[in-house]
Scaffold this active site. Structure first.
Site, PDB file in Angstrom:
ATOM      1  CB  SER A 138      -0.894  -0.032   1.238  1.00 39.09           C
ATOM      2  OG  SER A 138      -1.718   1.075   1.252  1.00 39.09           O
ATOM      3  CG  LEU A 146      -4.348   9.031   5.518  1.00 40.75           C
ATOM      4  CD1 LEU A 146      -3.073   9.242   4.714  1.00 40.75           C
ATOM      5  CD2 LEU A 146      -5.218  10.295   5.467  1.00 40.75           C
ATOM      6  CB  SER A 149      -8.607  -0.891   7.988  1.00 44.22           C
ATOM      7  OG  SER A 149      -9.474   0.201   8.177  1.00 44.22           O
ATOM      8  CD  GLU A 195     -12.872  -0.465   7.419  1.00 49.21           C
ATOM      9  OE1 GLU A 195     -11.758  -0.956   7.693  1.00 49.21           O
ATOM     10  OE2 GLU A 195     -13.175   0.700   7.697  1.00 49.21           O
ATOM     11  CG  ASP A 206     -12.927   4.906   6.609  1.00 53.13           C
ATOM     12  OD1 ASP A 206     -13.569   5.959   6.652  1.00 53.13           O
ATOM     13  OD2 ASP A 206     -11.978   4.648   7.375  1.00 53.13           O
TER      14      ASP A 206
HETATM   15  N1  LIG Z   1      -0.810  -2.403   3.760  1.00 54.95           N
HETATM   16  C1  LIG Z   1      -1.495  -3.219   4.559  1.00 54.95           C
HETATM   17  N2  LIG Z   1      -1.232  -4.545   4.592  1.00 54.95           N
HETATM   18  C2  LIG Z   1      -1.933  -5.359   5.390  1.00 54.95           C
HETATM   19  N3  LIG Z   1      -2.911  -4.959   6.248  1.00 54.95           N
HETATM   20  C3  LIG Z   1      -3.193  -3.668   6.281  1.00 54.95           C
HETATM   21  C4  LIG Z   1      -2.524  -2.732   5.441  1.00 54.95           C
HETATM   22  N4  LIG Z   1      -3.031  -1.520   5.673  1.00 54.95           N
HETATM   23  C5  LIG Z   1      -3.970  -1.686   6.646  1.00 54.95           C
HETATM   24  N5  LIG Z   1      -4.088  -2.967   7.006  1.00 54.95           N
HETATM   25  C6  LIG Z   1      -4.990  -3.488   8.061  1.00 54.95           C
HETATM   26  O1  LIG Z   1      -5.676  -2.377   8.623  1.00 54.95           O
HETATM   27  C7  LIG Z   1      -5.218  -2.115   9.998  1.00 54.95           C
HETATM   28  C8  LIG Z   1      -5.127  -0.616  10.257  1.00 54.95           C
HETATM   29  O2  LIG Z   1      -6.444  -0.126  10.259  1.00 54.95           O
HETATM   30  P1  LIG Z   1      -6.917   1.120  11.104  1.00 54.95           P
HETATM   31  O3  LIG Z   1      -6.474   1.005  12.522  1.00 54.95           O
HETATM   32  O4  LIG Z   1      -8.346   1.270  10.843  1.00 54.95           O
HETATM   33  O5  LIG Z   1      -6.123   2.332  10.450  1.00 54.95           O
HETATM   34  P2  LIG Z   1      -6.411   3.143   9.094  1.00 54.95           P
HETATM   35  O6  LIG Z   1      -6.689   4.521   9.569  1.00 54.95           O
HETATM   36  O7  LIG Z   1      -5.145   3.099   8.311  1.00 54.95           O
HETATM   37  O8  LIG Z   1      -7.576   2.516   8.416  1.00 54.95           O
HETATM   38  C9  LIG Z   1      -3.870  -2.824  10.061  1.00 54.95           C
HETATM   39  O9  LIG Z   1      -3.497  -3.137  11.402  1.00 54.95           O
HETATM   40  C10 LIG Z   1      -4.150  -4.074   9.209  1.00 54.95           C
HETATM   41  O10 LIG Z   1      -4.958  -4.985   9.919  1.00 54.95           O
HETATM   42  C1  LIG Z   2     -13.466   7.099  13.241  1.00 57.79           C
HETATM   43  C2  LIG Z   2     -14.143   6.731  11.919  1.00 57.79           C
HETATM   44  O1  LIG Z   2     -15.171   7.699  11.677  1.00 57.79           O
HETATM   45  C3  LIG Z   2     -13.148   6.795  10.751  1.00 57.79           C
HETATM   46  C4  LIG Z   2     -11.976   5.876  10.912  1.00 57.79           C
HETATM   47  O2  LIG Z   2     -11.074   6.013   9.836  1.00 57.79           O
HETATM   48  P1  LIG Z   2      -9.604   5.424   9.915  1.00 57.79           P
HETATM   49  O3  LIG Z   2      -9.682   3.961  10.222  1.00 57.79           O
HETATM   50  O4  LIG Z   2      -8.884   6.146  11.012  1.00 57.79           O
HETATM   51  O5  LIG Z   2      -9.007   5.694   8.561  1.00 57.79           O
HETATM   52  C5  LIG Z   2     -14.772   5.358  12.056  1.00 57.79           C
HETATM   53  C6  LIG Z   2     -15.780   4.999  10.978  1.00 57.79           C
HETATM   54  O6  LIG Z   2     -16.454   5.878  10.427  1.00 57.79           O
HETATM   55  O7  LIG Z   2     -15.920   3.804  10.721  1.00 57.79           O
HETATM   56 MG   LIG Z   3      -9.442   2.041   9.277  1.00 59.51          MG
END
Ligand SMILES: Nc1ncnc2c1ncn2[C@@H]1O[C@H](COP(=O)(O)OP(=O)(O)O)[C@@H](O)[C@H]1O
Ligand SMILES: C[C@@](O)(CCOP(=O)(O)O)CC(=O)O
Ligand SMILES: [Mg+2]
Length: 384
Positions: A138, A146, A149, A195, A206
């Site tokens: 990614s 951003l 996930s 998600e 998202d």
């Molecule tokens: N490049 C990637 N490769 C594998 N899993 C990923 C990757 N990017 C995100 N994930 C999954 O999403 C999780 C992060 O999600 P989250 O805490 O919601 O943060 P974000 O804001 O980036 O969505 C990671 O711990 C993993 O489980």
């Molecule tokens: C906090 C929230 O509003 C956004 C979360 O986004 P991210 O996983 O931080 O990229 C949760 C959601 O809408 O599912």
């Molecule tokens: Mg996320």
């Protein structure tokens, strides 16, 4: 299943306003980002799943015979068109299968759990488990607000549904294929299930942005495309402070339940900010009157403070917003907060020297800067 290889990409997202509030049914506005998640899937003959997730240091091999014997009965009621969320029992069984601690808060491992849940739900019912190797990489920083996930879940769902023949892409250029609106809805539903495994209680904003692309207003699962908004210029600054969306959502849930009478009005105020921002975007697009752009800046400052009040701020995010203010700009945290990224709104006539000075300041503080991101590009795509 004539396909031997599938390459997919899906975008990250930027929430302009409404993060967290959107989980409680309030409106939010967000758009896709020009940073993308890439997945490559190949069919193999080793009767296994080989999963490479180098960004999070995971490489996992699963024998299909073991998966089949342990999970066949658990996945018989699933239907390929109507995915159902993973029950606690199935999640616990998958964690046990992967030798993970069932109470672990390590969201990285949840990517593998989400992968297996979606894979089993789609293929187990057919008794035909395809042998595959999948690599995912990614450009979206992981766990930074951003939507990495969601892009993960969208790319994964698109690839596995395409492999299963549940959805069928159509070529739109020499190098790209895309899906019909109906197929995108199916991909989006499955991605939401992914998600849920990673976030616990996501709103669905998202995965919707990552699936459909563009800019959306999202409320209670209702998506309205925002066509009448100007091209926005945003600087993204990543504190690089790690955090988990799942934990931030559940901590705020606890706060909200304890102080409902205080947080209901806070969430309503955040929604009022979202409404006002949507209107200001429209008016700015229609009139080019810069006073509407100024309003957008004020709204960012206000929302940042509300998010702090909700307990999802971080001192490094405040440092970014304060530094932006010192240079004459406005910003806020974006996504779940607690670390991760902030956005700074850049007027089209922003002085390049001042911008460079601000960027240098962020560099010196150890932050990762994406100087100018574009907003509202394509959703999930297949690369030919
Ligand atoms: N490049 C990637 N490769 C594998 N899993 C990923 C990757 N990017 C995100 N994930 C999954 O999403 C999780 C992060 O999600 P989250 O805490 O919601 O943060 P974000 O804001 O980036 O969505 C990671 O711990 C993993 O489980
Ligand atoms: C906090 C929230 O509003 C956004 C979360 O986004 P991210 O996983 O931080 O990229 C949760 C959601 O809408 O599912
Ligand atoms: Mg996320």
């Amino acid at each position: 299943m004539g396909v031997e290889e599938i390459s997919i990409s899906a975008p990250g997202k930027v929430i302009l306003h409404g993060e967290h509030a959107v989980v409680y049914g309030k409106a939010a506005i967000a758009g896709s980002l020009d940073l993308r998640f890439h997945l490559n899937l190949k069919k193999t003959r080793d009767v296994s799943i080989a999963l490479a997730l180098p960004d999070i240091g995971i490489s996992q091999r699963v024998e299909l015979s073991a998966l089949q014997s342990q999970f066949y009965s658990m996945f018989q009621s699933e239907s390929q068109r109507e995915p159902v969320p993973a029950s606690d029992d199935v999640i616990a069984a998958l964690k046990n299968f992967l030798h993970l601690d069932k109470d672990s808060h390590d969201t990285k491992q949840l990517a593998v759990v989400a992968f297996l849940y979606i894979y089993c739900s789609i293929f187990m019912v057919k008794r035909e488990l395809p042998s595959i190797c999948v690599e995912m990489k990614s450009e979206i920083p992981v766990g930074a607000g951003l939507g990495s996930s969601a892009a993960f879940s969208v790319a994964l769902s698109a690839a596995l549904l395409q492999l299963a023949g549940v959805v069928t892409s159509e070529q739109i250029s020499d190098s790209l294929a895309a899906w019909s609106a109906t197929d995108l809805d199916i991909i989006n539903k499955w991605a939401f299930i992914g998600e849920k495994v990673i976030h616990g209680q996501p709103s669905g904003i998202d995965n919707s942005i990552s699936t459909y692309g563009g800019a959306l207003r999202f409320q209670n699962g209702e998506k309205t495309r925002l066509d009448r908004i100007p091209t926005l210029s945003l600087m993204l600054v990543n504190t690089q402070v790690p955090r988990s969306t799942k934990k931030l959502i559940s901590d705020f849930r606890h706060k909200y339940n304890t102080y409902k009478e205080i947080f209901e009005p806070v969430l309503s105020s955040v929604e009022a900010i979202t409404e006002k921002a949507q209107l200001s975007l429209q008016l700015f697009k229609e009139t080019s009157d810069t006073s509407h752009h100024d309003t957008l800046g004020d709204l960012m400052d206000m929302n940042h403070q509300f998010l702090n009040l909700m307990g999802v701020g971080h001192s490094s995010l405040d440092q970014i917003v304060a530094t932006a203010c010192d240079h004459g700009f406005h910003g806020k945290l974006t996504g779940a907060g607690g670390g991760g990224c902030a956005i700074i709104l850049l007027p089209s006539d922003a002085d390049a020297v001042v911008l460079e000075k601000m960027k240098a300041k962020f560099d010196s503080l150890g932050f990762q800067v994406f100087p100018k991101t574009s907003f509202g590009g394509r959703g999930v795509m297949q690369h030919l």
